[in-house]
Structures are given as structure tokens and as C-alpha cells.
Design an enzyme around this catalytic site. Sequence first.
Site, short mmCIF file in Angstrom:
data_model
loop_
_atom_site.label_atom_id
_atom_site.label_comp_id
_atom_site.label_asym_id
_atom_site.label_seq_id
_atom_site.Cartn_x
_atom_site.Cartn_y
_atom_site.Cartn_z
N HIS A 173 0.81 -1.32 -0.04
CA HIS A 173 -0.12 0.03 0.03
C HIS A 173 0.76 1.29 0.05
O HIS A 173 1.90 1.04 0.46
CB HIS A 173 -0.93 0.19 1.38
CG HIS A 173 -2.01 1.01 1.38
ND1 HIS A 173 -1.66 2.32 1.75
CD2 HIS A 173 -3.21 1.08 1.07
CE1 HIS A 173 -2.63 2.85 1.82
NE2 HIS A 173 -3.71 2.28 1.45
N ASP B 296 3.24 -4.33 8.22
CA ASP B 296 2.02 -3.74 7.92
C ASP B 296 1.00 -4.67 8.12
O ASP B 296 0.68 -5.34 7.30
CB ASP B 296 1.95 -3.04 6.71
CG ASP B 296 0.66 -2.31 6.33
OD1 ASP B 296 -0.24 -2.54 7.04
OD2 ASP B 296 0.41 -1.62 5.19
N GLN C 223 -4.40 -5.34 6.99
CA GLN C 223 -5.31 -6.30 6.40
C GLN C 223 -5.27 -7.54 7.20
O GLN C 223 -5.97 -8.47 6.59
CB GLN C 223 -5.01 -6.31 4.66
CG GLN C 223 -5.17 -5.00 4.15
CD GLN C 223 -6.76 -4.63 4.13
OE1 GLN C 223 -7.74 -5.38 4.29
NE2 GLN C 223 -6.85 -3.11 3.66
N LYS D 212 -10.04 -0.74 10.37
CA LYS D 212 -10.40 -2.22 9.68
C LYS D 212 -10.49 -3.28 10.67
O LYS D 212 -10.88 -4.43 10.02
CB LYS D 212 -9.05 -2.33 8.81
CG LYS D 212 -8.92 -1.24 7.84
CD LYS D 212 -7.83 -1.60 6.94
CE LYS D 212 -7.04 -0.23 6.04
NZ LYS D 212 -8.03 0.15 5.09
N CYS E 23 -4.80 2.19 -3.88
CA CYS E 23 -3.20 2.85 -3.22
C CYS E 23 -2.35 1.68 -3.39
O CYS E 23 -1.49 1.67 -2.23
CB CYS E 23 -3.53 3.19 -1.98
SG CYS E 23 -4.95 4.58 -1.45
N1 7TS Z 1 -1.49 -0.59 4.84
C1 7TS Z 1 -2.52 -1.36 4.10
C2 7TS Z 1 -1.96 -2.97 3.89
C3 7TS Z 1 -4.15 -0.92 3.77
O1 7TS Z 1 -4.62 -1.75 3.42
C4 7TS Z 1 -4.41 0.22 4.28
C5 7TS Z 1 -5.52 0.69 3.85
C6 7TS Z 1 -3.13 1.21 4.89
C7 7TS Z 1 -2.12 0.55 5.17
C8 7TS Z 1 -3.54 2.44 5.17
O2 7TS Z 1 -4.51 2.55 6.40
P1 7TS Z 1 -5.03 3.81 6.97
O3 7TS Z 1 -6.20 3.30 8.03
O4 7TS Z 1 -3.98 4.47 7.68
O5 7TS Z 1 -5.55 4.55 5.88
N2 7TS Z 1 -6.10 0.12 2.68
C9 7TS Z 1 -7.44 0.65 1.98
C10 7TS Z 1 -7.87 -0.18 0.91
O6 7TS Z 1 -7.33 -1.35 0.70
N3 7TS Z 1 -8.85 0.49 0.65
O7 7TS Z 1 -9.23 1.59 1.37
C11 7TS Z 1 -8.02 1.71 2.28
#
Ligand code: 7TS
Length: 417
Positions: free
Chosen positions: A134, A211, A214, A237, A375
Site C-alpha cells: 500500500h 503492516d 489487512q 479495519k 493505493c
Molecule cells: N496498509 C494497508 C495494507 C492497507 O490496506 C491500508 C488501507 C493502509 C496501510 C492505510 O491504512 P489507514 O487506515 O492508515 O488509511 N487500505 C485501504 C484499502 O485497501 N482500501 O481503502 C483503504
Amino acid sequence: MNDLSVANTTIQKAFDVEAIRRDFPILSQQVNGKPLVYLDNGASAQKPLAVLDAMDRYYREMHSNVHRGAHTLGDRATTAFEGARETVRSFLNAGSTQEVIWTKGTTEAINLVANGLAPKLKAGDEILVSHMEHHANIVPWQMIAERTGAKVVPIQVTPAGELDQDSFNSLLNDRTRVLAVAHVSNVLGTINPVAEMIAQAKARGVITLLDGAQAVPHFQPDVQALDCDFYVFSSHKLFGPTGIGVLYGKAALLEEMPPYQGGGEMIERVSFERTTWNVLPYKFEAGTPAIAEAVGLAAAIDYLSSLDRAAMEAAENALLERANQLVETVPGMSVIGTAKQKVPVMSFKIDGLHPSDIGTLLDQQGIAIRTGHHCAMPLMDFYGVPGTARASFAFYNTLDEVEQLFTALQKVQRLFA
Ligand code: 7TS
């Protein structure tokens, strides 16, 4: 009864998905005149009543600022807030609450670590990430590389969407200082062999970050067993509120890192001659924190702990298995990301159809998926696509919803054929 149906009966008994859905009020609504089918959990998951109630109760009964110790409400808020930290510690199996730092989310946590490691990086050093990251696990490292003269190097991905271990082995060298990879890919659903990769990195003294954004919605990581230096995730999430996330870090490394932001809470003593830092974890928590959100995240973790996690994983695997079986019922549909180890995430394309059109037409039928580059532009480039359509499932999704998705996709395909 064959073996498969016995297994399915067991899953249904152990895991009453209809009862679970009643815990998520948002799921029982109509969208565009159709019952909502929410398959965009990878972007953000829905919240159980336990989370809504915990946050409501916090604001009704105990809100005040934390760590001030002047009055009863302040004590209540502090107890709830620090109790939430202990819940997260236990969830991750971290050694100490000193190693659990609140952030705004995964993105801020990675930025914090990248900034904190900058003093350890110099020209010629290498930061290993992967081609499936990401942007949140690419861009902060690029910014630090720019500042320090270090270089960001991507591990290659195989066509099936697995991390190419030959590429990893050839890139891991004496210049490697950091290995930062996704535990699970947001686009492909691949569960990466991170324990093995960390062991190899550690043998060369490389600092490791996972990370887990997910991963945590699908299984519980054990940071001590993984032996990673840093593990990051977002509450939203994990069925908790937005606005808060977690950085787990090994105390020894966190001690060495400079603070990320300055302000209240993060100091021990301030004077114009010399300011000194607070102890962990507060050194990294400048300003009034997201207190109600911490309470909400802890409620989400407690809710998950009340479920049979093994049955939950089996039910999720059954969703992905059913989706895989149905792919051939949609002419021209193909799946991007066919790794052996996957969470229930399915990125796909349909010949002749733009992903955003698929998303719009599904929405008209009450089905929410995500479309676009997710992303993860380097990964889109690798597959030579502008974007994908992505259905990402959670434990509250049903086999019936999987079937509705494919019936709708057949309709969309016919419309454009
Ligand atoms: N890393 C991974 C693997 C992610 O899927 C996401 C967000 C982030 C980092 C960033 O997370 P945040 O909460 O700081 O924004 N992924 C997604 C997605 O797959 N669709 O919308 C956001």
C-alpha cells in the site's frame, strides 16, 4: 453425507452468522432499494453494537482528559484509556504496554517509524519494501530516503501475487537496514511468509516492520512469535472506530528513536534551556489522544475475542472458496491474486469492462465493493491494469451474499456484452 458437507455443517453450528449480523446494525438496511451487501471491508469494516455502546457510555459517563489525575472523571477516563492499551497489548501478545503506542492509524504509525529510524540511515543504505505494498508503506520510506540518501528497493511479486522469495534473497544484503512489508496484501489478499522473512532479516541485523492493516481483521498476530521490531494496524479495519491505530514496537528500539511530534504529554520537563522526553509509550503521544476511540477499539477486540476465532476463519475461507467456484460463471472474469495462502479478498477484472463501471452497476444493486488502484499503483503497473474491482469479505458476510455478488456480476457482464 460427504466429507465437505459434514465440514460445512460444523462451521454453521459453531458460527451463527445471522446472530452475528444482528450485532452490526448498519448491515440490515436497504441501499438503492436493495438489501445492502457490504463487500468493502478492506477499505473499512463495520462496527458492532458493542463498539457503539462502549463509546456512547464513555462519553455519557466518564469523559475528561487523561493523565491529569485531578478529579474522578479524569481518573475514569484514564483507567478506560490505559485499560484499552492493555487490551491491545494482549491482542498482539506484546511484552509490555510500554510497547503499544496510539497513532491515528497505520499510515501515521509507518510515518512515525520511518522518521524515528532516519538517524540510523545514511547514503547507500537500503530499505526493502515490496511491489505489493500500500502507498502508506512506500511513500514514508521514500520521503526518509530523500532526506538520508538511503534507497527504497522493492521485492518482486510473482504472477500469482506471492512475494518472490528468490527476489527477496537476492536483495537482502549488507546494505539492507530495514525490511517493511505487508503481513497481508490489501489488493491480492496474499498472506506473506513474514515469520521466515523476518528470521532471515534478523540474521543480518535488519530492522523489520510488518503492516498488519489487512491481517488483523482476519487473524490474531503474535508479535513475539513473529519477532518483528514493529507491527502496525488501523482500528477502523478491525471493526473499531476511525481516527485511531496502533504502533507496536520493541522497547529497545523505541527508546533509541527521537519523538515524532512535540507538545504536551510527550515531555518529562520543559525549559528554554533543555527539554526532556517522557517515558514510553508517552514519548510518542503528543497532545490529547483519541480517548473514546481507544475505548471503542478495545471493545472491538473484546467482541472479536468473544467469537470462536477458528470457526470464524473457517467461515471466511468458505466465502472465498465459494467465490472462487463462481468465477467461471461470469464470462471474461479473471482473478488477480491467486496465492496459496489468502484472506477472503478477491480482486478481479472482466474483459471489456472498466472496474469503475463494475462498481457503479453493483452499487445500483445494493452491493458495495471497491474499484481503482487501491493505493497500490506499483502493483497495478506490475499487472498492467489501471485498477481492479475488489470484493473484500468479513466474518459477517454470508454465502448468500457471495452468490448475490456473482448473480449481479453476470447481469453487469450481459449488459455490456
Ligand atoms: N496498509 C494497508 C495494507 C492497507 O490496506 C491500508 C488501507 C493502509 C496501510 C492505510 O491504512 P489507514 O487506515 O492508515 O488509511 N487500505 C485501504 C484499502 O485497501 N482500501 O481503502 C483503504
